[in-house]
Design a protein around this motif. Structure first.
Motif, PDB file in Angstrom:
ATOM      1  N   SER A   1       0.823  -1.213   0.000  1.00 32.61           N
ATOM      2  CA  SER A   1       0.000   0.000   0.000  1.00 32.61           C
ATOM      3  C   SER A   1       0.851   1.253   0.000  1.00 32.61           C
ATOM      4  O   SER A   1       0.401   2.319  -0.438  1.00 32.61           O
ATOM      5  CB  SER A   1      -0.931  -0.002   1.213  1.00 32.61           C
ATOM      6  OG  SER A   1      -0.166  -0.086   2.414  1.00 32.61           O
ATOM      7  N   GLU A   2       2.079   1.159   0.511  1.00 31.94           N
ATOM      8  CA  GLU A   2       2.985   2.292   0.533  1.00 31.94           C
ATOM      9  C   GLU A   2       4.355   1.850   0.054  1.00 31.94           C
ATOM     10  O   GLU A   2       4.786   0.726   0.322  1.00 31.94           O
ATOM     11  CB  GLU A   2       3.111   2.870   1.954  1.00 31.94           C
ATOM     12  CG  GLU A   2       1.809   3.424   2.512  1.00 31.94           C
ATOM     13  CD  GLU A   2       1.998   3.963   3.926  1.00 31.94           C
ATOM     14  OE1 GLU A   2       3.080   3.744   4.497  1.00 31.94           O
ATOM     15  OE2 GLU A   2       1.070   4.607   4.445  1.00 31.94           O
TER      16      GLU A   2
ATOM     17  N   THR B   1       8.421   3.705  -0.869  1.00 29.64           N
ATOM     18  CA  THR B   1       9.255   4.893  -0.810  1.00 29.64           C
ATOM     19  C   THR B   1      10.468   4.703  -1.692  1.00 29.64           C
ATOM     20  O   THR B   1      11.056   3.615  -1.731  1.00 29.64           O
ATOM     21  CB  THR B   1       9.718   5.165   0.639  1.00 29.64           C
ATOM     22  OG1 THR B   1       8.566   5.322   1.462  1.00 29.64           O
ATOM     23  CG2 THR B   1      10.557   6.420   0.723  1.00 29.64           C
TER      24      THR B   1
ATOM     25  N   SER C   1      10.863  -2.680  -1.250  1.00 33.67           N
ATOM     26  CA  SER C   1       9.475  -3.062  -1.009  1.00 33.67           C
ATOM     27  C   SER C   1       9.261  -4.482  -1.523  1.00 33.67           C
ATOM     28  O   SER C   1      10.004  -4.975  -2.366  1.00 33.67           O
ATOM     29  CB  SER C   1       8.514  -2.095  -1.712  1.00 33.67           C
ATOM     30  OG  SER C   1       8.767  -2.054  -3.100  1.00 33.67           O
TER      31      SER C   1
ATOM     32  N   ALA D   1       6.559   7.203  -3.100  1.00 34.17           N
ATOM     33  CA  ALA D   1       6.752   8.534  -2.538  1.00 34.17           C
ATOM     34  C   ALA D   1       8.238   8.877  -2.484  1.00 34.17           C
ATOM     35  O   ALA D   1       9.111   8.004  -2.548  1.00 34.17           O
ATOM     36  CB  ALA D   1       6.158   8.597  -1.135  1.00 34.17           C
TER      37      ALA D   1
END
Length: 451
Positions: A256-257, A259, A264, A344
Motif C-alpha cells: 500500500s505504501e 518509498t 518493497s 513517494a
C-alpha cells in the motif's frame, strides 16, 4: 536387435534375438526392455524381457506363446501383454519384480472376452490399464488390482464416423490422450481427457491423414502422434500445438505504501483450474519506470504451492508498473497479472554535529548525514550557509560551500571564524525526484582568543 548411441549415432551393441523372431513392440522401464515378438505363426510369438545393464543380456520369456506379436506396456513392477487382432482378446497382467515374472491375472471384460485389441497402455503409477478395442466407441481404463473396468472415456468428435486407434496416459497421470480415425481413413483426431473425470478438455484434428495405431507418445508436456497418408503411405510426426487444456490464474499484490530507495515486497500466487499444485514454476517479471522506460528483465520462481514474492527498490518517486507473466505449458493456459505502485519521495532525516564553542581563527569541523536503512543514494547536493550575530548585534550572512555527499548520505565541512559571536550554520539538502528537501542548523558560540 541393435543398440545405438543417440549422441554419436553409432551401433554400440548387438543383441541376438534369433530365437525370438520378428520383434515388433517394445516397452522400456528403467534398465529393462520388454519385447513383443512373433511373425504370425501360431505359438511362435510372445513376450521376452532383457536387462540392458547386463554386459550380455539374457532374454527371459514371459507368458504363453502367441500368434501375433503382443502389445506390451510397462510401469513400475507391472507388465501388460495382449495379443492384437484376435477374438476374444485378453490382457495379461504380470508382476515383474520377480524373475521369471509372476502372473497376476487377466483382464477379460466379461465371460466372452474382449473385442480385438488395437492399442494398450499403462498409467505411470501402474494403477490402470488403458485399452483400445475394435468395434467400440470409447477407450477403457481397467483397474490392475481388481482387473475390472474402472471408467470409460467416451468418443470424440469423429466417433460417429470412425473408431479409436491409439491411447496413452500423460506422465503425471492427469490426462488420457486418445486418437481417432474417420471411417474413410483420411481424418485423425486427438482428444485429451481428464484422467479422473473423463471430461473432454481438448481436441485437435488433422485432415488428409490417419493416425497410426499405438503411436501416441509424450515428451515432457508435449504430445506426439504418427500420421500416415492413405494413398502414399508416407509417415508424418504430429505434435499437438502448445494450446493449453486448462486455465490458470495469477495474482500480484503490491504494498500500500512504497518509498524511493527503500526495498518493497510484492507477492502473489499461481493457481491451476484443476486445483492441483503447480509445482515450482518460472515467472517473467517486467517493470517500468514512471517515464515509461523499462527496467532490466528478471525471472522469479514460485514455491511448489504456487506462491511467490520478490523485492524491488524504486530508484525514484512516481508510478511504477509491474507485470508478472507465466507462459503456461501444454496443459494450462498462461496468465499475467499487473500492479501499479505509487512511490513517494524518500524522506531524509538530516542531522549535523559539530563543536558548540570555538575561538576566532581556529578551524571548526562539522559532520552530518541524511542516510539511514543502509540506502545507497544517487548523487545529490547539500549547501551550507552561515549567519553570524556579533556581540554588538550586527548580523552578517554568507554562503559557505556546496557539497556532494557520499553514497551513504554522509558529508562534512569546516569553517574558520574571523569574528566573535553566535554562528548559525544552516545545512540544506536539495531535493529532487528521489529525495525530499530538508534543512537543519547548528549553532556554535565563537569567542575572542584569550591573551
Amino acid at each position: 536387435m541393435i543398440e545405438i548411441d543417440t549422441v554419436t549415432v553409432t551401433v554400440t551393441r548387438r543383441i541376438d534375438l534369433t530365437a525370438y523372431p520378428c520383434p515388433s513392440n517394445l516397452a522400456l522401464a528403467y534398465d529393462r526392455l520388454w519385447i513383443g515378438y512373433g511373425c504370425g505363426e501360431a505359438g511362435e510369438g510372445g513376450v521376452v524381457g532383457l536387462v540392458l545393464s547386463a554386459t550380455t543380456p539374457t532374454p527371459v520369456r514371459v507368458g504363453p506363446g502367441t500368434t501375433q506379436p503382443p502389445l506390451v506396456a510397462v510401469a513400475r513392477n507391472t507388465l501388460l501383454a495382449g495379443e492384437p487382432g484376435v477374438t476374444p482378446a485378453t490382457v495379461r497382467v504380470y508382476d515383474i519384480s520377480t524373475t521369471p515374472a509372476t502372473p497376476r491375472g487377466e483382464i477379460r471384460g466379461d465371460a466372452n472376452g474382449l473385442p480385438p485389441l488395437r492399442d494398450l497402455a499403462l498409467t505411470e503409477d501402474a494403477s490402470a490399464a488403458l485399452s483400445v478395442l475394435a468395434d467400440t466407441r470409447r477407450f477403457d481404463a481397467w483397474d490392475t488390482t481388481t482387473l475390472t473396468q474402472a471408467r470409460a472415456y467416451d468418443s470424440g468428435g469423429l466417433s460417429e464416423h470412425g473408431l479409436p486407434a491409439a491411447v496413452a496416459a500423460s506422465p503425471d497421470g492427469a490426462y488420457v490422450v486418445g486418437g481417432w480415425n474417420s471411417s474413410s481413413g483420411d481424418t485423425a483426431e486427438l482428444v485429451v481427457y481428464d484422467a479422473t473425470t473423463a471430461e473432454v478438455i481438448y481436441a485437435a484434428d488433422h485432415r488428409g491423414k490417419a493416425l497410426v495405431a499405438g503411436s501416441i507418445a509424450f515428451y515432457g508436456t508435449l504430445t506426439w502422434g504418427v500420421l500416415k497418408e492413405p494413398d502414399t503411405g508416407r509417415m508424418h510426426l504430429w505434435r499437438l500445438p502448445p494450446s493449453p487444456y486448462h486455465s490458470s490464474a495469477l495474482t500480484l499484490t503490491a504494498p500500500s505504501e512504497a518509498t524511493a530507495l527503500k526495498q518493497s515486497t510484492l507477492s502473489g500466487r499461481l493457481t491451476l483450474s484443476n486445483g492441483s499444485p503447480p509445482g515450482v514454476q518460472t515467472l517473467e517479471l517486467y517493470r517500468w519506470l514512471p517515464d515509461g522506460t523499462s527496467r532490466p528483465f528478471q525471472e522469479i520462481t514460485t514455491a511448489a504451492d504456487g506462491t511467490y514474492q520478490f523485492t524491488d527498490t524504486p530508484p525514484s518517486s512516481g508510478a511504477f508498473d509491474y507485470r508478472v507473466y507465466w507462459p503456461g505449458n501444454s496443459w494450462f493456459r498462461g496468465r499475467s497479472a499487473s500492479a501499479t505502485v505509487t512511490v513517494a519521495l524518500y524522506q531524509p532525516v538530516l542531522t549535523v554535529t559539530g563543536p558548540a564553542t570555538g575561538v576566532v581563527g581556529e578551524r571548526l569541523e562539522f559532520g552530518g548525514t541524511f542516510g539511514a536503512d543502509g540506502v545507497a543514494f544517487p548523487r545529490t547536493t547539500i549547501t551550507v550557509s552561515r549567519k553570524v550575530v556579533g556581540p554588538d548585534g550586527t548580523v552578517t550572512s554568507k554562503a559557505l560551500v556546496k557539497l556532494a555527499p557520499a553514497a551513504d548520505g554522509s558529508f562534512g565541512f569546516a569553517d574558520t571564524p574571523t569574528t566573535a559571536g553566535e554562528h548559525t550554520y544552516t545545512v540544506r539538502l536539495v531535493g529532487d525526484s528521489v529525495i525530499e528537501p530538508a534543512n537543519t542548523s547548528h549553532v556554535a558560540t565563537v569567542l575572542q582568543p584569550t591573551a
